[in-house]
Scaffold this motif. Structure first.
Motif: not given
Ligand code: 5GP
Ligand code: ZN
Length: 102
Positions: A1-8, A45-47, A93-95
């Motif tokens: 997910m774009e702009n999600c710090i934990f995905c980054k 996984v982005h939730v 906003d990433h569990l």
């Protein structure tokens, strides 16, 4: 997910040391610790939050990981915390599950 710090962090776009990783999740030290040990356990996984979890076996995996992380980090007494929604203090906003141990 774009702009999600934990995905980054997961994609190594932002460097962060993983204290644990498996097929389903990874764990990092909180950047602003609120206990002597403050670890975040984050699904790959982005939730967005607990409210969006469709398959609750994900939560089983996360809590299994918590037990492994605690063995690895010599944590016996600890709290877990899941903030869900802004009103409850969720900032990212990433569990994620907080492990807090003094
Ligand atoms: P929440 O309030 O959403 O439950 O928790 C988010 C947590 O993520 C906070 O405790 C905050 O300190 C931590 N955090 C936010 N950005 C970063 C970051 O870039 N790296 C790390 N390691 N932790 C972060
Ligand atoms: Zn994400």
């Amino acid at each position: 997910m774009e702009n999600c710090i934990f995905c980054k962090i997961l994609n190594k776009e932002i460097p962060s040391k993983f204290v644990y990783e498996d097929e389903f999740c990874f764990a990092i030290n909180d950047i602003n610790p609120k206990a002597k040990k403050h670890i975040l356990v984050i699904p790959k996984v982005h939730v967005k939050s607990l409210n969006e979890v469709k398959d609750l076996t994900l939560m089983t995996h996360l809590f299994e990981a918590i037990r492994k992380i605690n063995l690895q980090e010599n944590i016996v007494d600890f709290k877990t915390l899941i903030n869900t929604g802004r009103g409850a203090g969720q900032e990212v906003d990433h569990l994620h599950i907080h492990i807090l141990a003094d």
